[in-house]
Design a protein around this motif. Sequence first.
Motif, PDB file in Angstrom:
ATOM      1  N   ARG A 267      58.932  23.641 -24.966  1.00  0.00           N
ATOM      2  CA  ARG A 267      58.734  22.249 -24.563  1.00  0.00           C
ATOM      3  C   ARG A 267      57.639  21.584 -25.392  1.00  0.00           C
ATOM      4  O   ARG A 267      57.776  20.423 -25.809  1.00  0.00           O
ATOM      5  CB  ARG A 267      58.395  22.176 -23.077  1.00  0.00           C
ATOM      6  CG  ARG A 267      58.412  20.759 -22.524  1.00  0.00           C
ATOM      7  CD  ARG A 267      58.035  20.763 -21.052  1.00  0.00           C
ATOM      8  NE  ARG A 267      58.951  21.570 -20.270  1.00  0.00           N
ATOM      9  CZ  ARG A 267      60.126  21.133 -19.819  1.00  0.00           C
ATOM     10  NH1 ARG A 267      60.526  19.917 -20.131  1.00  0.00           N
ATOM     11  NH2 ARG A 267      60.885  21.908 -19.094  1.00  0.00           N
ATOM     12  N   VAL A 271      58.290  18.314 -27.905  1.00  0.00           N
ATOM     13  CA  VAL A 271      57.619  17.018 -27.803  1.00  0.00           C
ATOM     14  C   VAL A 271      57.065  16.589 -29.155  1.00  0.00           C
ATOM     15  O   VAL A 271      57.130  15.410 -29.532  1.00  0.00           O
ATOM     16  CB  VAL A 271      56.492  17.076 -26.750  1.00  0.00           C
ATOM     17  CG1 VAL A 271      55.630  15.823 -26.801  1.00  0.00           C
ATOM     18  CG2 VAL A 271      57.083  17.239 -25.356  1.00  0.00           C
ATOM     19  N   GLN A 272      56.542  17.530 -29.927  1.00  0.00           N
ATOM     20  CA  GLN A 272      55.980  17.184 -31.235  1.00  0.00           C
ATOM     21  C   GLN A 272      57.059  16.805 -32.244  1.00  0.00           C
ATOM     22  O   GLN A 272      56.770  16.128 -33.238  1.00  0.00           O
ATOM     23  CB  GLN A 272      55.153  18.360 -31.792  1.00  0.00           C
ATOM     24  CG  GLN A 272      54.146  18.962 -30.841  1.00  0.00           C
ATOM     25  CD  GLN A 272      53.292  17.948 -30.115  1.00  0.00           C
ATOM     26  OE1 GLN A 272      52.728  17.054 -30.723  1.00  0.00           O
ATOM     27  NE2 GLN A 272      53.197  18.087 -28.798  1.00  0.00           N
ATOM     28  N   SER A 335      66.906  11.540 -25.886  1.00  0.00           N
ATOM     29  CA  SER A 335      66.217  11.438 -27.178  1.00  0.00           C
ATOM     30  C   SER A 335      67.136  11.846 -28.330  1.00  0.00           C
ATOM     31  O   SER A 335      67.164  11.185 -29.377  1.00  0.00           O
ATOM     32  CB  SER A 335      64.967  12.314 -27.169  1.00  0.00           C
ATOM     33  OG  SER A 335      64.049  11.889 -26.184  1.00  0.00           O
ATOM     34  N   MET A 379      58.519   9.704 -25.359  1.00  0.00           N
ATOM     35  CA  MET A 379      57.656  10.736 -25.939  1.00  0.00           C
ATOM     36  C   MET A 379      56.193  10.579 -25.547  1.00  0.00           C
ATOM     37  O   MET A 379      55.479  11.582 -25.421  1.00  0.00           O
ATOM     38  CB  MET A 379      57.817  10.776 -27.460  1.00  0.00           C
ATOM     39  CG  MET A 379      57.515   9.509 -28.203  1.00  0.00           C
ATOM     40  SD  MET A 379      58.011   9.688 -29.951  1.00  0.00           S
ATOM     41  CE  MET A 379      57.411   8.151 -30.637  1.00  0.00           C
ATOM     42  N   LEU A 382      55.917  12.169 -22.108  1.00  0.00           N
ATOM     43  CA  LEU A 382      56.091  13.613 -22.197  1.00  0.00           C
ATOM     44  C   LEU A 382      54.869  14.294 -22.808  1.00  0.00           C
ATOM     45  O   LEU A 382      54.555  15.435 -22.476  1.00  0.00           O
ATOM     46  CB  LEU A 382      57.334  13.938 -23.041  1.00  0.00           C
ATOM     47  CG  LEU A 382      58.695  13.623 -22.407  1.00  0.00           C
ATOM     48  CD1 LEU A 382      59.803  13.776 -23.440  1.00  0.00           C
ATOM     49  CD2 LEU A 382      58.959  14.537 -21.222  1.00  0.00           C
ATOM     50  N   SER A 383      54.186  13.595 -23.705  1.00  0.00           N
ATOM     51  CA  SER A 383      53.078  14.233 -24.425  1.00  0.00           C
ATOM     52  C   SER A 383      51.944  14.660 -23.507  1.00  0.00           C
ATOM     53  O   SER A 383      51.264  15.651 -23.780  1.00  0.00           O
ATOM     54  CB  SER A 383      52.541  13.282 -25.500  1.00  0.00           C
ATOM     55  OG  SER A 383      51.888  12.173 -24.913  1.00  0.00           O
ATOM     56  N   PHE A 399      49.419  15.025 -29.922  1.00  0.00           N
ATOM     57  CA  PHE A 399      50.617  14.211 -30.085  1.00  0.00           C
ATOM     58  C   PHE A 399      50.380  13.059 -31.053  1.00  0.00           C
ATOM     59  O   PHE A 399      51.195  12.796 -31.956  1.00  0.00           O
ATOM     60  CB  PHE A 399      51.057  13.670 -28.720  1.00  0.00           C
ATOM     61  CG  PHE A 399      52.207  12.713 -28.789  1.00  0.00           C
ATOM     62  CD1 PHE A 399      53.499  13.172 -28.961  1.00  0.00           C
ATOM     63  CD2 PHE A 399      51.989  11.348 -28.681  1.00  0.00           C
ATOM     64  CE1 PHE A 399      54.556  12.286 -29.030  1.00  0.00           C
ATOM     65  CE2 PHE A 399      53.042  10.457 -28.748  1.00  0.00           C
ATOM     66  CZ  PHE A 399      54.338  10.932 -28.921  1.00  0.00           C
ATOM     67  N   THR A 507      65.626  18.757 -31.431  1.00  0.00           N
ATOM     68  CA  THR A 507      65.115  18.220 -30.166  1.00  0.00           C
ATOM     69  C   THR A 507      65.942  18.716 -28.989  1.00  0.00           C
ATOM     70  O   THR A 507      65.404  19.114 -27.944  1.00  0.00           O
ATOM     71  CB  THR A 507      65.128  16.679 -30.205  1.00  0.00           C
ATOM     72  OG1 THR A 507      64.253  16.228 -31.241  1.00  0.00           O
ATOM     73  CG2 THR A 507      64.670  16.096 -28.877  1.00  0.00           C
ATOM     74  N   LEU A 511      63.994  20.812 -26.229  1.00  0.00           N
ATOM     75  CA  LEU A 511      63.805  20.144 -24.940  1.00  0.00           C
ATOM     76  C   LEU A 511      64.967  20.388 -23.987  1.00  0.00           C
ATOM     77  O   LEU A 511      64.810  20.277 -22.777  1.00  0.00           O
ATOM     78  CB  LEU A 511      63.620  18.628 -25.142  1.00  0.00           C
ATOM     79  CG  LEU A 511      62.324  18.202 -25.822  1.00  0.00           C
ATOM     80  CD1 LEU A 511      62.259  16.685 -25.928  1.00  0.00           C
ATOM     81  CD2 LEU A 511      61.102  18.727 -25.082  1.00  0.00           C
TER      82      LEU A 511
END
Length: 537
Positions: A267, A271-272, A335, A379, A382-383, A399, A507, A511
């Motif tokens: 995860r 995110v990155q 995403s 994002m 989520l970060s 992030f 992604t 994710l």
Amino acid sequence: MSDSIDHTASRGAAVLAAVCVAAVILPLSFSAGAIATPAIGRALGGGPVALNWITNAFMLAFGSCLMAAGTLADRFGRRRVFLCGVSVFSLMSMLLALAPGIVWVDLLRAAQGVGAAAALAGGSAALAQEFDGHARTRAFSLLGTTFGVGLAFGPVLAGGLIELFGWRAVFVSTALLGAMSLLLAAPGMPETRDPHASGVDWPGMASFTAALGLFTVAILEAPDIGWGHPAVGSLLAVAAGSLVAFVLIERHTARPMLDLSLFRYRRFVGVQLLPIATCYCFVVLLVILPIRFVGIEGYAPLNAGLMMIALSAPMLVMPALAVRLTRHASPGLISSLGLLIAAAGLVWLGGVPVGAEPAALLVPMGVIGIGTGLPWGLMDGLSVSVVPKERAGMATGIFSTTRVAGEGLALAMVSAALAGIVAARLTPVVAALAPLAPGHKLMAAGGGAPRTAIDLAAQRLATGDLSGASTLLPGVSLAMLRQHYADAFHLLTYGLAAITVLAALATLRYLGLGDRQGASVATTAATATTATCDDAR
């Protein structure tokens, strides 16, 4: 009790307003700079390298200092770091409006980037402390939308100010917005710190900043002086050594700036990936499209800014829509689909020839903006879910560093790629028309590899200097130069689309599809810390 709730709500609104005003300034400064660069060049002079550093200096300082700013915010206070950052940014903006030469502009833009790093890291961390649960999701969604406002209207504002008052007015406007953010934040933003922060990881901060900064400088300078130049090799070697030192320092520090163990979790890695993906499908276009419109196609700065709205305007609505869509699909799926839509728009845009009607450009630009807006709206929220709440400064620092450093590197690599493609296409044409004599070879500064007039002309063409490229290649017509630029742009968008598709697949892998019943981003954020234990493999 009612008075206490009202006071808390009022304080939260003030914090959100202050951070959002600051968040408008940062992308506005970035996107407006691209529109202002030709005007600055005409007023102050300077070659392609000096003009490129108007944007590059800001992005380099911004990206290199974000991680350190997040750490300082946790240790010394999010409010303090935010106020200091906005103050520095505003002061540098006023000094930029008075800059007497291009070197001063480049240096002040770097200092402006340092202030921007502190403002973003401190403001985002303060926002994460002020809100919880779904309120935090809404706040960060609004933050993403605010970034979209800066991106959408930055070129228009810059174009209008340049035509009415000159390029210096662009920096006056950002200084005024900074002052507004200070007035909102100073009385109402509470001070918060990480209660477990026992000290600052100065060796980690220094080694990381050196690694990222030196690597970025090497990437930026290599196209101009040549990859074989000793300076480029030295910069890359020192950057690699600094990175190794950073890893060793962080592994043996009780309270590291970056918890390297987070990279074991899917995860966190996923995110990155999102800001990296949006760099190549969206952010680089904020710079290369105005260059094409103004320098190659001959649009006025204001008209170019108005055209850029097609790309950025979806950012005003898509982040909020993305949050609503999480009721029906996972953030990872949303995403990924958005990135695939953006990739399709890139392929479409690449097929539009130079000189086409504006509508032919605006529609694919809108498709790219719509696709990018989906991950863009998720994002930021989520970060802050990848670490405990008290380490929000680290989370936003990681992030934001990934986002801004990725933007700087992507912009440098894409600009170099465009110039390289142009040079490759011009070489056989120039050889057939008028072969270059040996005396036309030019030495790169400092004794690097020989540079031909074709290389230098391609670099000028990639920065929108059509007349400069024509002067270096008098045997090539302006129409032919435009055509080769269009062909290179076409190939470039195909490459950007391929990168975006790969990022969409990665992604989805990291994710995942998630809960098909529609777990919201708020639920994702609340459970992410424990879910990472299950995600690790």
